[in-house]
Scaffold this motif. Structure first.
Motif, PDB file in Angstrom:
ATOM      1  N   ALA A 152       2.851 -33.858  31.582  1.00  0.00           N
ATOM      2  CA  ALA A 152       3.071 -34.379  30.537  1.00  0.00           C
ATOM      3  C   ALA A 152       2.879 -33.769  29.251  1.00  0.00           C
ATOM      4  O   ALA A 152       1.465 -33.485  29.119  1.00  0.00           O
ATOM      5  CB  ALA A 152       2.660 -35.913  30.605  1.00  0.00           C
ATOM      6  N   LEU A 154       2.186 -34.361  25.549  1.00  0.00           N
ATOM      7  CA  LEU A 154       2.243 -35.421  24.610  1.00  0.00           C
ATOM      8  C   LEU A 154       2.106 -34.754  23.168  1.00  0.00           C
ATOM      9  O   LEU A 154       1.264 -34.189  22.955  1.00  0.00           O
ATOM     10  CB  LEU A 154       1.101 -36.187  24.663  1.00  0.00           C
ATOM     11  N   GLY A 171      11.778 -37.716  29.742  1.00  0.00           N
ATOM     12  CA  GLY A 171      10.436 -38.193  29.478  1.00  0.00           C
ATOM     13  C   GLY A 171      10.558 -39.528  28.469  1.00  0.00           C
ATOM     14  O   GLY A 171      11.426 -40.571  28.930  1.00  0.00           O
ATOM     15  N   VAL A 238       6.567 -36.351  26.293  1.00  0.00           N
ATOM     16  CA  VAL A 238       6.523 -37.579  25.763  1.00  0.00           C
ATOM     17  C   VAL A 238       6.045 -37.331  24.271  1.00  0.00           C
ATOM     18  O   VAL A 238       5.127 -36.815  23.740  1.00  0.00           O
ATOM     19  CB  VAL A 238       5.183 -38.290  26.314  1.00  0.00           C
ATOM     20  N   ALA A 254       0.611 -43.827  25.321  1.00  0.00           N
ATOM     21  CA  ALA A 254       1.402 -42.671  26.114  1.00  0.00           C
ATOM     22  C   ALA A 254       0.708 -41.898  27.035  1.00  0.00           C
ATOM     23  O   ALA A 254       0.963 -41.600  28.306  1.00  0.00           O
ATOM     24  CB  ALA A 254       1.804 -41.425  24.998  1.00  0.00           C
ATOM     25  N   TRP A 257       0.984 -44.398  29.996  1.00  0.00           N
ATOM     26  CA  TRP A 257       2.382 -44.645  30.563  1.00  0.00           C
ATOM     27  C   TRP A 257       2.634 -43.362  31.407  1.00  0.00           C
ATOM     28  O   TRP A 257       3.157 -43.316  32.425  1.00  0.00           O
ATOM     29  CB  TRP A 257       3.309 -44.701  29.293  1.00  0.00           C
ATOM     30  N   SER A 258       2.095 -42.115  30.867  1.00  0.00           N
ATOM     31  CA  SER A 258       2.041 -40.812  31.581  1.00  0.00           C
ATOM     32  C   SER A 258       1.775 -40.915  33.228  1.00  0.00           C
ATOM     33  O   SER A 258       2.168 -40.399  33.924  1.00  0.00           O
ATOM     34  CB  SER A 258       1.800 -39.492  30.802  1.00  0.00           C
ATOM     35  N   GLN A 261       3.637 -42.398  35.516  1.00  0.00           N
ATOM     36  CA  GLN A 261       4.747 -41.848  36.192  1.00  0.00           C
ATOM     37  C   GLN A 261       4.423 -40.764  37.180  1.00  0.00           C
ATOM     38  O   GLN A 261       5.344 -39.914  37.707  1.00  0.00           O
ATOM     39  CB  GLN A 261       5.361 -40.960  34.795  1.00  0.00           C
ATOM     40  N   VAL A 263       2.438 -38.092  36.951  1.00  0.00           N
ATOM     41  CA  VAL A 263       2.090 -36.628  36.411  1.00  0.00           C
ATOM     42  C   VAL A 263       0.719 -36.392  37.227  1.00  0.00           C
ATOM     43  O   VAL A 263       0.035 -37.155  37.104  1.00  0.00           O
ATOM     44  CB  VAL A 263       2.108 -36.345  34.921  1.00  0.00           C
ATOM     45  N   ILE A 266      -1.979 -33.863  31.932  1.00  0.00           N
ATOM     46  CA  ILE A 266      -1.523 -34.333  30.675  1.00  0.00           C
ATOM     47  C   ILE A 266      -2.052 -33.046  29.587  1.00  0.00           C
ATOM     48  O   ILE A 266      -3.302 -32.920  29.603  1.00  0.00           O
ATOM     49  CB  ILE A 266      -2.003 -35.486  30.119  1.00  0.00           C
TER      50      ILE A 266
END
Length: 561
Positions: A152, A154, A171, A238, A254, A257-258, A261, A263, A266
């Motif tokens: 992810a 960001l 995303g 994201v 974020a 949320w990531s 999902q 991942v 990050i």
């Protein structure tokens, strides 16, 4: 396809922005703050009125974060320092566990016009590049047996690019402010970068596209450039940064949320000048992600200063990456310090980091390639390498990934204080995974959970106006904080006042004088803070004697006995 050497679209840190006139949030000022209440069930509008009336300043309820913190808005912007001071006043009020300013964070890229060799940063010492990642030899040895890993990113979002699109998955746009997002609405499922410039004569940064390209540009497709991930790694964009930067609260959301999902990594090539407190929303979000198996990589910052004063670089449980130049030395702009974990190519002093770019000004234009410099460019080298390692050893935990990357480094060509354990080296990392005798070295700080609330808060009133407070020890607690509040006229109570916020033991004497009081205690450690354990009302006067002494205890769930 056109090439371009890109200027910075953002400043070096909070408070410094591009000299171009840009509409939108000011990085050094904010009009929002985050509050964590003792209870997870509060009415935001009612709390806005209560807090506002008590402190003489209007507050407006905005929304709640996924972890239950409440975002409030002030009538107008003020400096980060002023809003942080106001937040600390709120934190002293009854029912409040933690409060902080919702500061603005920016992308960490710098302005450097040098354009030398394209993607020198993927080569290694044997190819004449002492400051490179040494990843090109790794790509040639990769086979078809691996586990795909998602990173992810960001950042500012992403723009279409033929050398990147195949490695990008769906995303999200996490920017809640439509003006900052510049797309006519708030959060939505479209993470497309709309540009962070509102001036048709000033080119947007397209920062997220550049960062994503470093992680996972398509290799061996007959087009332009390559990504660290070697076609094994996908990027999930994201969008958290828009016009003028990004909201601290949006970025925390974020992260959470990531992690949901699925991942495994990050990347945050962003930050601001503010230390990361153990009780902050940013630290809470990072701890949650790491506990879910996500490795979090952040850039150290571009202020040539100690990274301890920057967020999220000073947070626990992150891999903090400084920027190096082509010669293998610390880039002139890069932050440094004891919190830096390792160094990776960031560019500067004669060699920019090259990746995907866009030629648009205040809107999306033609896809291109560009050279940029900054710790923003260093972090995705490490994020891509972490993901590449996970494609081979998918069961590695975030602690093990960090230990692996920090152990399998090259020595600095010259002394580099505050640059971490060494230069990131992809060949050494991947080679160590092939050796059955290689065991990743764990990092210095283990992943901790926030401590539980102290079991009881007892008090022993032994005459006069003195009493002794004691409480049950909390597992994994490092310190305890003790506060008290004084009853005012009628049914009102004063703000909680700190007695001591760094207590090593589980008892403390206190002499508040005559009156009626409440006490509360909570535990802290490097991962966070516990809920408060409160006492009942305690009335004290000089007429109390030894024979009238009393002792009572309170439990956070079962009440007082």
């Amino acid at each position: 396809m056109r090439f371009h050497s890109c200027p910075s679209a953002f400043g070096l840190a909070i408070g410094l922005v591009s000299t171009a006139v840009v509409a939108g949030p000011e990085p050094g000022r904010t009009d929002q703050l985050l509050v964590k209440f003792d209870s997870n069930f509060v009415n935001g509008a009612s709390e806005a009125r209560r807090l506002g009336e008590s402190l003489g300043k209007e507050l407006k309820y905005v929304r709640e974060t996924p972890t239950g913190r409440v975002l409030f808005a002030l009538p107008e912007k003020a400096s980060n320092r002023a809003v942080e001071k106001f937040a600390k006043a709120i934190q002293r009020m009854p029912g409040v566990s933690y409060a902080e300013a919702d500061i603005n964070l920016v992308a960490f890229s710098t302005n450097d016009p040098y354009r030398e060799q394209y993607q020198w940063h993927y080569k290694g010492p044997n190819q004449g590049q002492p400051g490179g990642l040494n990843v090109e030899s790794v790509w040639g040895a990769l086979d078809t047996t691996y586990t795909e890993v998602v990173v992810a990113v960001l950042d500012t979002g992403i723009t279409p690019h033929p050398d990147l699109d195949a490695n990008v998955i769906a995303g999200y746009d996490m920017i809640s402010d439509p003006n900052r997002a510049k797309d006519g609405d708030g959060r939505d499922t479209d993470p497309t970068d709309q540009g962070d410039s509102t001036d048709p004569t000033r080119r947007s940064s397209w920062h997220g596209t550049h960062v994503a390209g470093t992680v996972a540009a398509v290799n061996d497709n007959g087009l332009g450039m390559a990504g660290v991930g070697g076609n094994r790694v996908k990027v999930m964009p994201v969008r958290v940064l828009g016009v003028g930067g990004g909201s601290y609260a949006d970025i925390g959301d974020a992260i959470l949320w990531s992690a949901q999902q699925g991942v495994r990594v990050i990347n945050m090539s962003l930050g601001g000048q503010s230390s990361c407190s153990p009780g902050s929303y940013m630290q809470e979000a990072i701890n949650t992600a790491v506990s879910a198996g996500v490795t979090v990589v952040v850039s150290a910052g571009n202020s040539n200063a100690d990274t301890v004063n920057f967020t999220p670089a000073s947070c626990q449980n992150v891999i903090n990456v400084a920027a190096g130049n082509a010669a293998g030395g610390r880039s002139y702009y890069s932050n440094y310090g004891e919190l830096v974990d390792l160094m990776a190519p960031g560019g500067g002093n004669g060699g920019a980091v090259w990746s995907m770019y866009n030629l648009g000004y205040d809107s999306i234009g033609e896809p291109s390639y560009g050279g940029m410099n900054g710790t923003s460019m260093a972090a995705p080298h490490v994020a891509g390498l972490a993901a590449l390692a996970l494609t081979e050893a998918n069961n590695l935990s975030p602690i093990e990934v960090e230990g692996l990357l920090k152990a399998q480094v090259r020595a600095f060509p010259a002394s580099c204080l505050g640059c971490g354990t060494g230069l990131a080296d992809a060949a050494q990392v991947m080679s160590s995974l092939d050796s059955s005798s290689s065991t990743p070295v764990p990092p210095e700080e283990p992943v901790l959970d926030a401590p539980l609330a102290p079991g009881f808060l007892n008090y022993n009133l032994s005459g006069g106006t003195s009493l002794t407070l004691s409480w049950g020890a909390s597992s994994s607690a490092d310190l305890y904080e003790l506060e008290f509040s004084t009853k005012l006229k009628g049914r009102k109570w004063g703000d909680y006042q700190v007695i001591d916020d760094a207590i090593l033991g589980t008892s403390l004497p206190h002499s508040p004088g005559d009156g009626t009081f409440r006490y509360r205690v909570r535990a802290t450690n490097s991962a966070g803070i516990s809920a408060w354990t409160e006492s009942p009302n305690i009335s004290i006067s000089n007429t109390d004697t030894e024979s009238g002494s009393e002792s009572t205890k309170c439990h956070p769930k079962r009440g007082c006995q």
